[in-house]
Motif scaffolding. Structure first.
Motif, PDB file in Angstrom:
ATOM      1  N   GLU A 164      16.794 -34.768  14.335  1.00 23.30           N
ATOM      2  CA  GLU A 164      17.582 -35.907  13.854  1.00 23.30           C
ATOM      3  C   GLU A 164      18.019 -35.693  12.411  1.00 23.30           C
ATOM      4  O   GLU A 164      17.226 -35.319  11.547  1.00 23.30           O
ATOM      5  N   ILE A 165      19.289 -35.949  12.153  1.00 19.93           N
ATOM      6  CA  ILE A 165      19.813 -35.975  10.785  1.00 19.93           C
ATOM      7  C   ILE A 165      19.737 -37.406  10.272  1.00 19.93           C
ATOM      8  O   ILE A 165      20.115 -38.345  10.975  1.00 19.93           O
ATOM      9  N   SER A 166      19.236 -37.579   9.056  1.00 21.01           N
ATOM     10  CA  SER A 166      19.017 -38.920   8.533  1.00 21.01           C
ATOM     11  C   SER A 166      19.118 -38.915   7.010  1.00 21.01           C
ATOM     12  O   SER A 166      19.344 -37.880   6.389  1.00 21.01           O
ATOM     13  N   ALA A 167      18.940 -40.110   6.421  1.00 19.16           N
ATOM     14  CA  ALA A 167      18.957 -40.297   4.963  1.00 19.16           C
ATOM     15  C   ALA A 167      20.218 -39.732   4.326  1.00 19.16           C
ATOM     16  O   ALA A 167      20.183 -39.184   3.232  1.00 19.16           O
ATOM     17  N   VAL A 168      21.340 -39.900   5.011  1.00 18.78           N
ATOM     18  CA  VAL A 168      22.626 -39.455   4.467  1.00 18.78           C
ATOM     19  C   VAL A 168      23.079 -40.502   3.449  1.00 18.78           C
ATOM     20  O   VAL A 168      23.365 -41.646   3.803  1.00 18.78           O
ATOM     21  N   CYS A 169      23.108 -40.131   2.186  1.00 22.49           N
ATOM     22  CA  CYS A 169      23.450 -41.118   1.158  1.00 22.49           C
ATOM     23  C   CYS A 169      24.177 -40.453  -0.004  1.00 22.49           C
ATOM     24  O   CYS A 169      23.940 -39.292  -0.326  1.00 22.49           O
ATOM     25  N   VAL A 170      25.063 -41.228  -0.629  1.00 20.34           N
ATOM     26  CA  VAL A 170      25.883 -40.753  -1.748  1.00 20.34           C
ATOM     27  C   VAL A 170      25.897 -41.839  -2.819  1.00 20.34           C
ATOM     28  O   VAL A 170      26.093 -43.017  -2.524  1.00 20.34           O
ATOM     29  N   ASP A 171      25.677 -41.439  -4.052  1.00 25.21           N
ATOM     30  CA  ASP A 171      25.757 -42.362  -5.185  1.00 25.21           C
ATOM     31  C   ASP A 171      27.109 -43.062  -5.173  1.00 25.21           C
ATOM     32  O   ASP A 171      28.152 -42.448  -4.913  1.00 25.21           O
ATOM     33  N   VAL A 172      27.113 -44.357  -5.439  1.00 26.23           N
ATOM     34  CA  VAL A 172      28.330 -45.157  -5.355  1.00 26.23           C
ATOM     35  C   VAL A 172      29.446 -44.603  -6.230  1.00 26.23           C
ATOM     36  O   VAL A 172      30.639 -44.712  -5.888  1.00 26.23           O
ATOM     37  N   ASP A 173      29.115 -43.977  -7.348  1.00 25.31           N
ATOM     38  CA  ASP A 173      30.143 -43.437  -8.246  1.00 25.31           C
ATOM     39  C   ASP A 173      30.816 -42.184  -7.705  1.00 25.31           C
ATOM     40  O   ASP A 173      31.812 -41.725  -8.265  1.00 25.31           O
ATOM     41  N   TYR A 174      30.290 -41.625  -6.613  1.00 25.17           N
ATOM     42  CA  TYR A 174      30.812 -40.357  -6.091  1.00 25.17           C
ATOM     43  C   TYR A 174      31.249 -40.458  -4.636  1.00 25.17           C
ATOM     44  O   TYR A 174      31.479 -39.434  -3.990  1.00 25.17           O
ATOM     45  N   ARG A 175      31.407 -41.665  -4.139  1.00 23.49           N
ATOM     46  CA  ARG A 175      31.830 -41.827  -2.763  1.00 23.49           C
ATOM     47  C   ARG A 175      33.335 -41.563  -2.610  1.00 23.49           C
ATOM     48  O   ARG A 175      34.082 -41.632  -3.566  1.00 23.49           O
ATOM     49  N   GLY A 176      33.730 -41.243  -1.387  1.00 22.00           N
ATOM     50  CA  GLY A 176      35.133 -40.948  -1.132  1.00 22.00           C
ATOM     51  C   GLY A 176      35.530 -39.521  -1.449  1.00 22.00           C
ATOM     52  O   GLY A 176      36.713 -39.182  -1.409  1.00 22.00           O
ATOM     53  N   LYS A 177      34.553 -38.674  -1.732  1.00 22.41           N
ATOM     54  CA  LYS A 177      34.825 -37.275  -2.067  1.00 22.41           C
ATOM     55  C   LYS A 177      34.373 -36.304  -0.972  1.00 22.41           C
ATOM     56  O   LYS A 177      34.392 -35.085  -1.163  1.00 22.41           O
ATOM     57  N   GLY A 178      33.943 -36.834   0.149  1.00 24.54           N
ATOM     58  CA  GLY A 178      33.550 -35.987   1.267  1.00 24.54           C
ATOM     59  C   GLY A 178      32.171 -35.376   1.155  1.00 24.54           C
ATOM     60  O   GLY A 178      31.836 -34.449   1.908  1.00 24.54           O
ATOM     61  N   LEU A 179      31.334 -35.889   0.248  1.00 24.47           N
ATOM     62  CA  LEU A 179      30.017 -35.286   0.040  1.00 24.47           C
ATOM     63  C   LEU A 179      29.107 -35.466   1.251  1.00 24.47           C
ATOM     64  O   LEU A 179      28.368 -34.546   1.636  1.00 24.47           O
ATOM     65  N   ALA A 180      29.129 -36.648   1.860  1.00 23.89           N
ATOM     66  CA  ALA A 180      28.275 -36.894   3.021  1.00 23.89           C
ATOM     67  C   ALA A 180      28.625 -35.935   4.154  1.00 23.89           C
ATOM     68  O   ALA A 180      27.740 -35.339   4.789  1.00 23.89           O
ATOM     69  N   GLY A 181      29.909 -35.761   4.402  1.00 24.10           N
ATOM     70  CA  GLY A 181      30.342 -34.859   5.452  1.00 24.10           C
ATOM     71  C   GLY A 181      29.921 -33.427   5.188  1.00 24.10           C
ATOM     72  O   GLY A 181      29.514 -32.708   6.119  1.00 24.10           O
ATOM     73  N   ARG A 182      30.007 -32.999   3.944  1.00 25.22           N
ATOM     74  CA  ARG A 182      29.588 -31.640   3.596  1.00 25.22           C
ATOM     75  C   ARG A 182      28.115 -31.419   3.896  1.00 25.22           C
ATOM     76  O   ARG A 182      27.724 -30.385   4.468  1.00 25.22           O
ATOM     77  N   LEU A 183      27.291 -32.385   3.536  1.00 26.27           N
ATOM     78  CA  LEU A 183      25.853 -32.237   3.750  1.00 26.27           C
ATOM     79  C   LEU A 183      25.509 -32.246   5.241  1.00 26.27           C
ATOM     80  O   LEU A 183      24.675 -31.453   5.696  1.00 26.27           O
ATOM     81  N   VAL A 184      26.139 -33.133   5.997  1.00 28.44           N
ATOM     82  CA  VAL A 184      25.872 -33.188   7.431  1.00 28.44           C
ATOM     83  C   VAL A 184      26.288 -31.883   8.102  1.00 28.44           C
ATOM     84  O   VAL A 184      25.585 -31.365   8.983  1.00 28.44           O
ATOM     85  N   LYS A 185      27.401 -31.318   7.680  1.00 30.91           N
ATOM     86  CA  LYS A 185      27.850 -30.048   8.254  1.00 30.91           C
ATOM     87  C   LYS A 185      26.850 -28.933   7.996  1.00 30.91           C
ATOM     88  O   LYS A 185      26.566 -28.113   8.874  1.00 30.91           O
ATOM     89  N   VAL A 186      26.316 -28.885   6.779  1.00 28.91           N
ATOM     90  CA  VAL A 186      25.338 -27.844   6.452  1.00 28.91           C
ATOM     91  C   VAL A 186      24.082 -28.001   7.310  1.00 28.91           C
ATOM     92  O   VAL A 186      23.576 -27.036   7.891  1.00 28.91           O
ATOM     93  N   LEU A 187      23.570 -29.234   7.397  1.00 32.83           N
ATOM     94  CA  LEU A 187      22.377 -29.468   8.210  1.00 32.83           C
ATOM     95  C   LEU A 187      22.640 -29.157   9.678  1.00 32.83           C
ATOM     96  O   LEU A 187      21.801 -28.534  10.347  1.00 32.83           O
ATOM     97  N   ARG A 188      23.781 -29.580  10.162  1.00 29.21           N
ATOM     98  CA  ARG A 188      24.114 -29.323  11.564  1.00 29.21           C
ATOM     99  C   ARG A 188      24.118 -27.827  11.842  1.00 29.21           C
ATOM    100  O   ARG A 188      23.532 -27.371  12.834  1.00 29.21           O
TER     101      ARG A 188
END
Length: 241
Positions: free
Chosen positions: A162-186
């Motif tokens: 399971e992939i979990s705890a996907v979170c991004v600091d509010v000041d850095y949202r909208g930059k695709g960071l969550a997607g990048r991390l999920v791709k690496v884990l996947r």
């Protein structure tokens, strides 16, 4: 993956606590739970009054545990039952073929524990305790030394992570960071010969849309119920998933 292995995903908490993550919890043949500092989840061998009473014995008077079930849980004598919401279980059935190498992604270790806890306190991705990082690999992205995004692995059953705890600091949202991390884990999960899955609340449409774009599809739904002693005071806690 075979159908028999995928059947573990119909009872992911029980399957994890009786196999690959048994060392992170305790209980008996009727009910098991994770250590409170690891995760708030618990599971029953069968949804019977006796199993619920066995679970109650694992909870201190002030404690609550979260359970997944096919249908909304009904009232049980001695227990306080609170329906939290409907959960979508999503799975990546097809392997990621594109490269997911990312030089900015770093491995989280014990030295990062405080920063990890600080980030989840700010972003509220779901429950994350002092020992949650023991459940699997966690990765993050830093900006000028500050941890601004994180994701990791939580429940583990035979052939699935399971992939979990996907979170991004509010000041850095909208930059695709969550997607990048999920791709690496996947990609890393798939390279180990396992299949990634995740859980998300049914009303979190933005997250569901992101996971669909990343190749995850709905497998099934669950009801999430918070369980505690009937005579304990109800306390507000973050939605646990």
């Amino acid at each position: 993956m075979s159908g028999s292995k995928e059947a573990d995903l119909d009872r992911p908490i029980w399957a994890a606590l009786t196999t690959k993550q048994a060392h992170l919890g305790y209980g008996d043949a009727s009910a098991r739970r994770y250590h409170p500092d690891v995760a708030p989840f618990a599971a029953l061998a069968f949804e019977t009054p006796a199993a619920y009473q066995a679970l109650l014995q694992l909870l201190l008077p002030h404690e609550q545990a979260a359970l997944l079930s096919d249908e909304p849980a009904g009232p049980i004598d001695g227990l306080q039952m609170t329906h939290v919401g409907v959960i979508h279980q999503m799975i990546a059935r097809h392997r990621e073929v594109a490269s997911t190498h990312d030089d900015e992604v770093s491995r989280m270790s014990d030295a990062d524990a405080k920063d990890m806890l600080d980030l989840v306190q700010k972003t509220k991705p779901g429950p994350f305790g002092k020992r949650t990082r023991e459940m699997g690999n966690y990765i993050g992205i830093r900006e000028r030394g500050r941890l601004i995004a994180m994701a990791g692995e939580r429940m583990r059953v035979d052939g699935y992570v399971e992939i979990s705890a996907v979170c991004v600091d509010v000041d850095y949202r909208g930059k695709g960071l969550a997607g990048r991390l999920v791709k690496v884990l996947r990609r890393e999960i798939e390279q180990r010969g396992e299949t990634p899955f995740l859980h998300v609340f049914s009303d979190n449409l933005s997250a569901i849309g992101l996971y669909e774009r990343l190749g995850f599809e709905l497998r099934r739904t669950f009801h999430l119920t918070r369980v505690g002693h009937a005579d304990s005071l109800s306390t507000a806690v973050p939605k646990p998933i």
